[in-house]
Design an enzyme around this catalytic site. Structure first.
Site, PDB file in Angstrom:
ATOM      1  N   GLU A  84       0.851  -1.193   0.000  1.00  0.00           N
ATOM      2  CA  GLU A  84       0.000   0.000   0.000  1.00  0.00           C
ATOM      3  C   GLU A  84       0.883   1.237   0.000  1.00  0.00           C
ATOM      4  O   GLU A  84       1.705   1.426   0.897  1.00  0.00           O
ATOM      5  CB  GLU A  84      -0.926  -0.005   1.225  1.00  0.00           C
ATOM      6  CG  GLU A  84      -1.888  -1.188   1.278  1.00  0.00           C
ATOM      7  CD  GLU A  84      -2.972  -1.138   0.186  1.00  0.00           C
ATOM      8  OE1 GLU A  84      -3.097  -0.102  -0.490  1.00  0.00           O
ATOM      9  OE2 GLU A  84      -3.691  -2.144   0.025  1.00  0.00           O
ATOM     10  N   CYS A 146      -8.103  -1.006   7.879  1.00  0.00           N
ATOM     11  CA  CYS A 146      -6.714  -1.083   7.414  1.00  0.00           C
ATOM     12  C   CYS A 146      -6.214   0.283   6.983  1.00  0.00           C
ATOM     13  O   CYS A 146      -5.125   0.710   7.360  1.00  0.00           O
ATOM     14  CB  CYS A 146      -6.575  -2.115   6.294  1.00  0.00           C
ATOM     15  SG  CYS A 146      -6.764  -3.797   6.920  1.00  0.00           S
ATOM     16  N   HIS A 170      -1.292  -5.401   2.647  1.00  0.00           N
ATOM     17  CA  HIS A 170      -2.427  -6.322   2.644  1.00  0.00           C
ATOM     18  C   HIS A 170      -1.981  -7.706   2.186  1.00  0.00           C
ATOM     19  O   HIS A 170      -1.102  -7.826   1.324  1.00  0.00           O
ATOM     20  CB  HIS A 170      -3.521  -5.826   1.677  1.00  0.00           C
ATOM     21  CG  HIS A 170      -4.591  -5.017   2.350  1.00  0.00           C
ATOM     22  ND1 HIS A 170      -4.859  -3.704   2.000  1.00  0.00           N
ATOM     23  CD2 HIS A 170      -5.475  -5.339   3.337  1.00  0.00           C
ATOM     24  CE1 HIS A 170      -5.869  -3.264   2.753  1.00  0.00           C
ATOM     25  NE2 HIS A 170      -6.261  -4.229   3.571  1.00  0.00           N
TER      26      HIS A 170
HETATM   27  N1  PCA Z   1      -8.662  -6.151   6.801  1.00  0.00           N
HETATM   28  C1  PCA Z   1      -9.622  -5.088   6.874  1.00  0.00           C
HETATM   29  C2  PCA Z   1      -9.626  -4.640   8.322  1.00  0.00           C
HETATM   30  C3  PCA Z   1      -8.878  -5.689   9.079  1.00  0.00           C
HETATM   31  C4  PCA Z   1      -8.250  -6.516   8.037  1.00  0.00           C
HETATM   32  O1  PCA Z   1      -7.446  -7.442   8.257  1.00  0.00           O
HETATM   33  C5  PCA Z   1      -9.335  -3.963   5.891  1.00  0.00           C
HETATM   34  O2  PCA Z   1      -8.816  -4.242   4.788  1.00  0.00           O
HETATM   35  O3  PCA Z   1      -9.624  -2.806   6.175  1.00  0.00           O
END
Ligand code: PCA
Length: 211
Positions: A84, A146, A170
């Site tokens: 990200e 996130c 992610h």
């Molecule tokens: N994924 C979610 C919130 C917690 C997670 O592991 C997200 O992509 O926001």
């Protein structure tokens, strides 16, 4: 040689639509594994809750004062380790958090800018590629928890928790029966997380050596 950096590694617990969050098992395995990670490591699995996340980050800032914070989370659509690039100043969730709270669409900080990741993303991408592990790039971590933790981690408005180097990665769902094509095994997730942490620590050391 400079002392190793203090590195905070966070993952998340389950949330609506995701009863199993692979980042929890990934981080537990990382913490339990051979301690050949460079630096002083602190791991934390956070509840997917708008109330809890800032409180925990504040205490972690006070107790541990990380030099580097690497935040991991699950994305059903992630193609490999999704690096990200940008923390966006917005909450735009299509679902409640794990305590049932769903804030209205809003900025996180009034008139705050978006903030780029300060993790060494190019070095991480290269190290993952060398290990044969998939990665992809993203400028939108979603409008949910996130992106929220990523923004709190990078925003200067949240001074109680201000790791100089931090960012968000992610990961896709865990492999298993009925899992989607983009899923990854726990073994590969742990290996990749190890690589991400090592690349960050190495980059930090290089910078310390020049400074
Ligand atoms: N994924 C979610 C919130 C917690 C997670 O592991 C997200 O992509 O926001």
């Amino acid at each position: 040689m400079a002392a190793g950096p203090r590195i905070l590694i966070t993952g998340f617990g389950p949330f609506p639509g995701a009863p199993v969050n692979p980042t929890a098992a990934m981080i537990e395995a990382l913490a339990a594994g051979p301690s050949n990670l460079a630096g002083e490591i602190r791991t934390e699995i956070l509840a997917v809750e708008y109330d809890t996340v800032p409180r925990r980050l504040k205490s972690l800032g006070a107790e541990f004062a990380p030099d580097i914070a690497i935040h991991f989370g699950l994305s059903a659509r992630a193609e490999g380790f999704t690096l990200e690039r940008l923390a966006r100043n917005e909450i735009a969730a299509d679902r409640p958090d794990n305590s049932g709270t769903q804030p209205p669409a809003a900025c996180i900080v009034e008139s705050g800018d978006d903030h780029p990741s300060t993790l060494p993303l190019e070095e991480i991408a290269a190290a993952l590629a060398r290990a044969g592990l998939p990665h992809s790039w993203s400028d939108d971590a979603g409008g949910y928890l996130c992106n929220y933790i990523f923004y709190l981690s990078r925003s200067p408005y949240f001074a109680e928790y201000a790791p100089p180097v931090s960012g968000f990665v992610h990961v896709p769902p865990l492999a298993g029966e009925g899992a989607p094509a983009n899923s990854m095994t726990l073994e590969d997730l742990v290996a990749g997380a190890h690589i991400v942490v090592t690349a960050c620590a190495e980059d930090w050391r290089k910078r310390q050596a020049v400074a």
